[in-house]
Scaffold this motif. Structure first.
Motif, short mmCIF file in Angstrom:
data_model
loop_
_atom_site.label_atom_id
_atom_site.label_comp_id
_atom_site.label_asym_id
_atom_site.label_seq_id
_atom_site.Cartn_x
_atom_site.Cartn_y
_atom_site.Cartn_z
N ARG A 440 10.94 -8.46 71.37
CA ARG A 440 10.88 -7.92 71.83
C ARG A 440 11.33 -6.02 72.19
O ARG A 440 11.06 -5.82 72.79
CB ARG A 440 12.96 -8.09 70.99
CG ARG A 440 13.50 -7.17 71.84
CD ARG A 440 15.45 -6.90 71.20
NE ARG A 440 16.41 -6.44 71.72
CZ ARG A 440 17.66 -6.33 71.46
NH1 ARG A 440 18.25 -6.97 70.20
NH2 ARG A 440 18.55 -4.73 71.92
N LEU A 441 10.52 -5.56 70.71
CA LEU A 441 9.33 -4.65 71.35
C LEU A 441 8.63 -4.31 72.80
O LEU A 441 8.75 -3.74 73.27
CB LEU A 441 9.06 -4.08 69.53
CG LEU A 441 10.52 -3.64 68.68
CD1 LEU A 441 9.57 -3.21 67.17
CD2 LEU A 441 10.78 -2.68 68.55
N ARG A 442 8.20 -4.95 71.89
CA ARG A 442 6.18 -5.66 73.32
C ARG A 442 7.59 -5.05 74.68
O ARG A 442 7.00 -4.08 76.01
CB ARG A 442 5.77 -6.69 73.35
CG ARG A 442 5.35 -7.08 72.20
CD ARG A 442 4.11 -8.46 72.53
NE ARG A 442 3.34 -7.87 72.96
CZ ARG A 442 2.54 -8.98 74.29
NH1 ARG A 442 2.52 -10.41 73.57
NH2 ARG A 442 1.94 -8.91 74.61
N HIS A 443 8.39 -6.34 75.00
CA HIS A 443 9.15 -6.29 76.21
C HIS A 443 9.74 -4.78 76.62
O HIS A 443 9.57 -4.31 77.39
CB HIS A 443 10.71 -7.08 76.67
CG HIS A 443 9.76 -8.35 76.69
ND1 HIS A 443 9.63 -9.35 75.78
CD2 HIS A 443 9.42 -8.72 78.52
CE1 HIS A 443 8.59 -10.41 76.32
NE2 HIS A 443 8.66 -10.64 77.69
N ASP A 444 10.20 -4.79 75.42
CA ASP A 444 10.91 -2.65 75.43
C ASP A 444 9.61 -1.39 75.94
O ASP A 444 9.52 -0.45 76.05
CB ASP A 444 12.02 -1.90 73.97
CG ASP A 444 12.88 -2.80 74.01
OD1 ASP A 444 13.21 -3.68 75.15
OD2 ASP A 444 13.65 -3.14 72.85
N ALA A 446 6.86 -1.86 77.51
CA ALA A 446 6.31 -2.50 78.66
C ALA A 446 7.02 -1.90 79.28
O ALA A 446 7.00 -1.12 80.95
CB ALA A 446 6.15 -4.04 78.71
N THR A 447 8.90 -1.13 79.14
CA THR A 447 9.18 -0.56 80.09
C THR A 447 9.49 0.73 80.73
O THR A 447 9.50 1.64 81.08
CB THR A 447 11.27 -0.93 79.48
OG1 THR A 447 11.75 -2.43 79.75
CG2 THR A 447 12.25 -0.86 80.45
N TYR A 448 10.05 1.35 79.08
CA TYR A 448 9.22 3.04 78.81
C TYR A 448 8.04 3.19 78.67
O TYR A 448 7.86 4.66 79.06
CB TYR A 448 10.28 2.96 77.34
CG TYR A 448 11.53 2.41 77.56
CD1 TYR A 448 12.31 3.61 78.79
CD2 TYR A 448 12.39 2.02 77.14
CE1 TYR A 448 13.82 3.19 78.36
CE2 TYR A 448 13.76 1.57 77.12
CZ TYR A 448 14.43 2.65 77.57
OH TYR A 448 15.72 2.09 77.76
N PRO A 462 2.40 -3.92 74.56
CA PRO A 462 3.09 -3.99 75.23
C PRO A 462 2.94 -5.83 76.35
O PRO A 462 1.27 -5.86 76.74
CB PRO A 462 2.97 -2.94 76.54
CG PRO A 462 2.17 -2.43 76.26
CD PRO A 462 1.48 -2.45 75.03
N VAL A 463 4.05 -5.98 76.89
CA VAL A 463 3.97 -7.54 77.94
C VAL A 463 2.92 -7.09 78.33
O VAL A 463 2.59 -5.82 78.93
CB VAL A 463 5.07 -8.20 77.53
CG1 VAL A 463 5.47 -8.84 76.35
CG2 VAL A 463 6.00 -7.82 78.68
#
Length: 463
Positions: A440-444, A446-448, A462-463
């Protein structure tokens, strides 16, 4: 998150920053980059001494436009490896603390230490959930979860955060709480500095003007009976009783008070926020477990928290590590004593090896979900070695590895991000979280921070 257009680098100049902007060789550079842990001697291409959120916004917009990697440092207690190249943002000038005595909260700026919070709260009979040293920075400590001295009684400091102001790597300033940008709020509390640089946070203060605290010290040769008594005792105590068992090999230096200076000690540190008389009755078995040489347990102001664990007050080069333990069965106690107790000899290179009692409030989920992942541990194993010279540094590394390997059969497979020590490869860094939280942190991330500008320290990919 609203997409942000990135103008050309010329539109974002470091000259717009109010604080100092320094490069290697310039006056003040060395002082600006140096933190508490002298093992991490940073050499960034540029360091910005931020004076407020606007400086951090400007610095990150410049970094984003120029694709420059970024790190942040308040006190440097958590520095775990040297930063080379890139941009270092220091927040040590941002120390404002504003207390709301009616709401029992504090608004804490990015560079404030726990000592600043304690001083601001004390006139109102309020205190924050600080760790073993009030010299540590509030924000970095809290982003890593924050393991308070009174953790069994009140839980992780991250669980007590109401809101955060944060600048993401694109230079956007966000106000985040459980309602506004809730995913960013989740990732910041326990996910360390992976998605932005926090400029301030609002956290609970507790009505804790005084507590019973201190240490019961026995000569090191009596480490075994004190440890066995403490392990049995810890299984019976109320949730409010917070304690740690420590083996200390202290150097003969003036910074350590007599009679502890230069000694080999076994200690149980105590913190009890309840009725002092009840606390004294509870700790009585510890005082009869082995000959007591020094007893510092007393009723103290909460602002005097440093007297409990008596951590070093001066900067030093240190190597820290930790592991989370499922329990301490008799065979684990024997293994611990064999590798770190009297049998290890007087030249054992680790300054401190500690077992912290976890559980109770530390095992309960936060009222608002966060990324803290150490709730299934019954004990925390921590070690600290001082890297005084290359040969000693090598000995510290060997001893740290041996300690970790010896207790591995009893650990959860995870660590705490704040105490993990020097992060290794991605697999090693991921041990600070469960697989689900890490993804979940990896996806966040990638977002930020899709460009991974915040790539120094204990980061996720990041993913």
């Amino acid at each position: 998150m609203t997409a942000t257009h990135h103008p050309t680098p010329a539109l974002f100049a470091l000259s717009d920053i109010h604080g100092p902007v320094l490069r290697p060789g310039e006056d003040g550079y060395a002082e600006e980059v140096t933190g508490f842990n002298l093992a991490a001697l940073h050499t960034p291409d540029v360091v910005v001494g931020a004076t407020g959120p606007d400086d951090i916004v400007a610095a990150l917009r410049w970094a984003s436009a120029t694709h420059t990697p970024v790190a942040v440092q308040a006190t440097g207690h958590g520095a775990n490896f040297p930063i080379d190249h890139g941009l270092l943002i220091t927040t040590s000038r941002m120390t404002d603390v504003r207390v709301d005595p009616d709401e029992h909260t504090a608004t804490v700026a990015a560079g404030a230490k726990w000592s600043h919070v304690m001083a601001a709260g004390a006139p109102h009979g309020l205190a924050g959930l600080g760790g073993t040293s009030t010299d540590a920075g509030v924000v970095g400590y809290t982003l890593g979860g924050g393991l308070p001295v009174l953790g069994r009684a009140y839980g992780y400091t991250a669980d007590h955060v109401h809101s955060l102001q944060v600048v993401t790597p694109d230079g956007t300033l966000h106000e985040t709480d459980p309602v506004h940008e809730s995913e960013l709020f989740w990732a910041l509390r326990g996910g360390k500095g992976n998605v932005g640089i926090v400029t301030s946070l609002v956290c609970d203060l507790l009505p804790l003007p005084r507590l019973l605290g201190g240490g019961i010290y026995c000569p090191g040769e009596h480490a075994e009976p004190l440890l066995r008594t403490w392990v049995d005792w810890a299984r019976t105590v109320p949730d409010q009783m917070c304690s740690a068992y420590t083996i200390l090999r202290l150097p003969p230096i003036p910074q350590i008070p007599e009679p502890l200076r230069g000694g080999f000690w076994a200690r149980v540190a105590i913190a009890w926020p309840g009725d002092p008389a009840e606390g004294e009755a509870l700790i009585a078995p510890l005082r009869t477990a082995a000959p007591v040489a020094v007893d510092t347990v007393e009723v103290m102001d909460h602002a005097a928290l440093d007297r409990i664990h008596m951590e070093p007050q001066d900067p030093l080069p240190a190597r820290e590590s930790c592991a989370l333990l499922r329990g301490l069965p008799p065979e684990a106690v024997r293994a611990f004593l064999a590798v770190a107790g009297p049998e290890a000899g007087p030249d054992y290179p680790l300054l401190m090896v500690e077992l912290r009692h976890m559980g109770a409030a530390l095992s309960r989920p936060a009222a608002v979900e966060d990324a803290v992942c150490a709730r299934d541990a019954e004990y925390l194993l921590e070690s600290v070695g001082v890297l005084a010279s290359p040969p000693i540094a090598e000995a510290v590394e060997r001893a740290t590895a041996a300690l970790t390997a010896t207790l591995a059969p009893y650990d959860t497979g995870h660590t705490m991000v704040n105490i993990h020590g020097t992060p290794g490869n991605e697999q090693d860094r991921a041990r600070a979280w469960t697989p689900e939280v890490y993804e979940r942190l990896r996806h966040d991330k990638a977002t930020y921070d899709p460009e991974n500008l915040l790539r120094y320290g204990h980061t996720v990919t990041p993913v």
